[in-house]
Design a protein around this motif. Structure first.
Motif, PDB file in Angstrom:
ATOM      1  N   LEU A 464      -4.695  -2.424   5.899  1.00 21.23           N
ATOM      2  CA  LEU A 464      -5.040  -1.063   6.305  1.00 21.23           C
ATOM      3  C   LEU A 464      -6.277  -1.050   7.185  1.00 21.23           C
ATOM      4  CD1 LEU A 464      -4.510   0.907   2.953  1.00 21.23           C
ATOM      5  CD2 LEU A 464      -3.085   1.015   5.007  1.00 21.23           C
ATOM      6  N   LEU A 465      -7.245  -1.887   6.837  1.00 17.63           N
ATOM      7  CA  LEU A 465      -8.483  -1.945   7.620  1.00 17.63           C
ATOM      8  C   LEU A 465      -8.215  -2.482   9.022  1.00 17.63           C
ATOM      9  CD1 LEU A 465     -10.924  -3.204   4.849  1.00 17.63           C
ATOM     10  CD2 LEU A 465     -11.070  -1.022   6.063  1.00 17.63           C
ATOM     11  N   GLU A 466      -7.322  -3.446   9.153  1.00 17.90           N
ATOM     12  CA  GLU A 466      -6.966  -3.964  10.477  1.00 17.90           C
ATOM     13  C   GLU A 466      -6.354  -2.855  11.331  1.00 17.90           C
ATOM     14  OE1 GLU A 466      -7.371  -6.775  12.004  1.00 17.90           O
ATOM     15  OE2 GLU A 466      -8.037  -8.148  10.431  1.00 17.90           O
ATOM     16  N   LEU A 467      -5.462  -2.060  10.750  1.00 16.93           N
ATOM     17  CA  LEU A 467      -4.832  -0.969  11.488  1.00 16.93           C
ATOM     18  C   LEU A 467      -5.858   0.081  11.901  1.00 16.93           C
ATOM     19  CD1 LEU A 467      -1.578  -0.480   9.345  1.00 16.93           C
ATOM     20  CD2 LEU A 467      -1.752  -1.491  11.635  1.00 16.93           C
ATOM     21  N   LEU A 468      -6.774   0.402  10.989  1.00 14.42           N
ATOM     22  CA  LEU A 468      -7.801   1.389  11.301  1.00 14.42           C
ATOM     23  C   LEU A 468      -8.744   0.884  12.384  1.00 14.42           C
ATOM     24  CD1 LEU A 468      -8.709   2.746   7.749  1.00 14.42           C
ATOM     25  CD2 LEU A 468      -7.802   4.084   9.651  1.00 14.42           C
ATOM     26  N   ALA A 469      -9.102  -0.385  12.318  1.00 16.13           N
ATOM     27  CA  ALA A 469      -9.990  -0.958  13.330  1.00 16.13           C
ATOM     28  C   ALA A 469      -9.346  -0.870  14.711  1.00 16.13           C
ATOM     29  CB  ALA A 469     -10.327  -2.404  12.984  1.00 16.13           C
ATOM     30  N   ALA A 470      -8.058  -1.165  14.775  1.00 18.01           N
ATOM     31  CA  ALA A 470      -7.359  -1.096  16.060  1.00 18.01           C
ATOM     32  C   ALA A 470      -7.281   0.336  16.562  1.00 18.01           C
ATOM     33  CB  ALA A 470      -5.959  -1.690  15.914  1.00 18.01           C
ATOM     34  N   GLY A 471      -6.993   1.263  15.676  1.00 22.34           N
ATOM     35  CA  GLY A 471      -6.854   2.658  16.079  1.00 22.34           C
ATOM     36  C   GLY A 471      -8.153   3.307  16.507  1.00 22.34           C
ATOM     37  N   HIS A 472      -9.296   2.835  15.954  1.00 22.75           N
ATOM     38  CA  HIS A 472     -10.588   3.452  16.258  1.00 22.75           C
ATOM     39  C   HIS A 472     -11.450   2.579  17.161  1.00 22.75           C
ATOM     40  CE1 HIS A 472     -10.516   6.933  13.457  1.00 22.75           C
ATOM     41  NE2 HIS A 472      -9.631   6.170  12.805  1.00 22.75           N
TER      42      HIS A 472
END
Length: 505
Positions: A464-472
């Motif tokens: 989840l953190l990887e996805l959030l990092a990419a999105g933000h």
């Protein structure tokens, strides 16, 4: 003087109470909800009116709940097959001219589907105004004892110790979830009344007399409960039920430090305690310093804080002493002088949950201020807190924690506060609320709110953190570092839970 409450007399008293239906439900049915509620508020007149007619139950209510003298013939009828003279000899009644009145407080106590009777000394509502509170006074069921009951987990255990049992109410509740119950008390009078309470309710309890830990030296239990004499101040013992003879908060420190020695591995203790707030010391550091063993998890929950003036006045009135009287002013002056001399700015009060960890694992010590109002009993939360602490202990590194899928807890809500700007509403506060338990709140940022929204058990947290990092457009390693302490705190407070627990949601 210790009441002569023989087994035979108690058995016949039980027969009388049952025959009259002197139970929690029986009293409520007779008084009605309004008069019953008024009596609980200390307003006796509605109950007096409701019990004006003759009858055994009305007589018992007037004697034991209202503290009224009654005709000896009416008492004889209500207590049959226990005679009035035997009741007087046992201390249950005392003569009052041609009438009799209560010598002991005997009242129904109902909880969790059970109905019991509690024997104690007369409280302020039933004690004659000219009868002082004795040093050996045995307190009935008060707010402190009820709060400890609510703060004690009710999981099934093999052995339980009620350290300093008083009237025995903790042991009554303990008997619903413990196979074997042991109680101790330094007061022979308290132990005598507690044993009479257990006999009256047909409960098998081991009762031991002695000071502090002496009666159970060398023994271990699965659970310990303790409502110690936690009143803080000068080293004196005006009343055994509340004064330890130790200075300041030394009684609470003694219990918290020594109780883990009475626990089996994995066993827990649940203690009421008070602690001093000093000018140059954080209360959290003070209470954490009481622990003597490194293999103990400890959760200190502060539920109230009182300034010295309020604290002294409260406990003077508790003993039936008017703060305006000469005695009250003298005691108040001595007490306040002690607080001032010792740099005491306030007195904290709360609950302590302790667990002796298996295999001498290092313990977690957490001190929290929970003075907000909440209705849920703390006992169930204490058990879950220990469970969550153990889960976190098994994942000491960031990598181990973030590999675990998480889910949001039932009852978790997100509150958002926005301000109106040129382009519309701009959210500047994201606040998580647990709507059950102690009602914890935590503020998070926008990314944190999105992370928690994604905790549905399908993905590991690091994914989840990887996805959030990419999105933000954020650095994933830095995001993981900043997320770890927040996640641990949210798990500790039951806002996020391990996905493998999800079936229990």
């Amino acid at each position: 003087m210790t009441p002569e409450l023989s087994h035979d007399r108690i058995d016949r008293l039980r027969e009388a109470l049952l025959a009259a239906n002197y139970t929690a439900d029986g009293v409520l049915d007779t008084l009605g909800p309004q008069a019953h509620a008024a009596l609980g508020r200390g307003e006796p007149e509605p109950a007096i009116r409701a019990t004006s007619e003759a009858g055994a139950l009305n007589t018992l209510i007037r004697v034991f709940l209202l503290g009224h003298p009654v005709d000896q013939a009416a008492a004889e009828q209500a207590l049959h097959p226990l005679t009035v003279e035997e009741a007087v000899a046992a201390g249950v009644l005392v003569h009052d001219g041609d009438s009799v009145r209560a010598g002991l407080d005997i009242r129904p106590h109902a909880a969790t589907g059970n109905s019991w009777w509690i024997i104690s000394d007369l409280d302020a509502d039933t004690r004659p105004s000219n009868l002082p509170v004795s040093r050996e006074h045995v307190l009935g069921v008060g707010h402190a004892s009820l709060s400890l009951i609510r703060a004690t987990p009710t999981r099934q255990v093999g052995s339980l110790l009620d350290l300093g049992t008083g009237c025995g109410v903790q042991a009554l509740h303990a008997g619903t979830h413990a196979e074997r119950v042991t109680v101790t008390d330094v007061s022979e009078r308290a132990l005598s009344l507690a044993k009479a309470t257990f006999r009256l309710n047909r409960i098998d309890v081991e009762a031991l007399h002695g000071d502090w830990f002496d009666p159970v030296a060398g023994r271990r239990f699965d659970q310990v409960v303790c409502n110690p004499p936690f009143v803080v101040g000068p080293a004196r013992t005006d009343f055994v039920y509340r004064d330890s003879g130790l200075s300041g908060d030394d009684a609470s420190a003694l219990v918290v430090g020594r109780v883990p020695e009475l626990l089996n591995e994995g066993g827990t203790a649940h203690v009421l305690a008070s602690w001093l707030h000093l000018e140059d010391e954080d209360w959290r550091e003070r209470v954490a310093g009481w622990l003597r063993h490194s293999d103990v998890d400890a959760w200190f929950v502060q539920r109230d804080v009182a300034e010295p003036e309020l604290y002294v006045g409260t406990w003077l009135r508790d003993a039936g002493i008017d703060p305006k009287s000469e005695t009250g002013r003298t005691k108040s002056a001595e007490w306040l002088e002690w607080f001032e001399t010792n740099g005491v700015t306030a007195v904290g009060f709360g609950f302590v949950t302790l667990r002796r960890n298996p295999g001498q694992q290092p313990g977690e010590v957490v001190c929290e201020d929970l003075r907000q109002a909440f209705d849920d009993p703390l006992g169930a939360e204490a058990d879950e807190w220990l469970r969550r602490i153990e889960w976190l202990r098994q994942r000491p590194t960031r990598e181990e924690l973030l590999r675990s899928p998480l889910v949001t807890a039932p009852g978790l809500v997100l509150e958002q506060v926005s301000s109106h700007e040129q382009d519309g509403w701009s959210t500047f506060v994201h606040r998580l609320h647990r709507t059950d338990g102690p009602g914890w709140q935590h503020e998070v940022d926008e990314i944190g709110a999105n992370l928690i929204a994604g905790c549905q058990g399908a993905l590991a947290t690091d994914e989840l953190l990887e996805l959030l990092a990419a999105g933000h457009g954020a650095d994933s390693a830095e995001l993981a570092r900043s997320a770890e302490p927040v996640l641990r705190e949210l798990i500790r407070h039951g806002m996020l839970l391990p996905a493998e627990w999800g079936a229990q949601r």
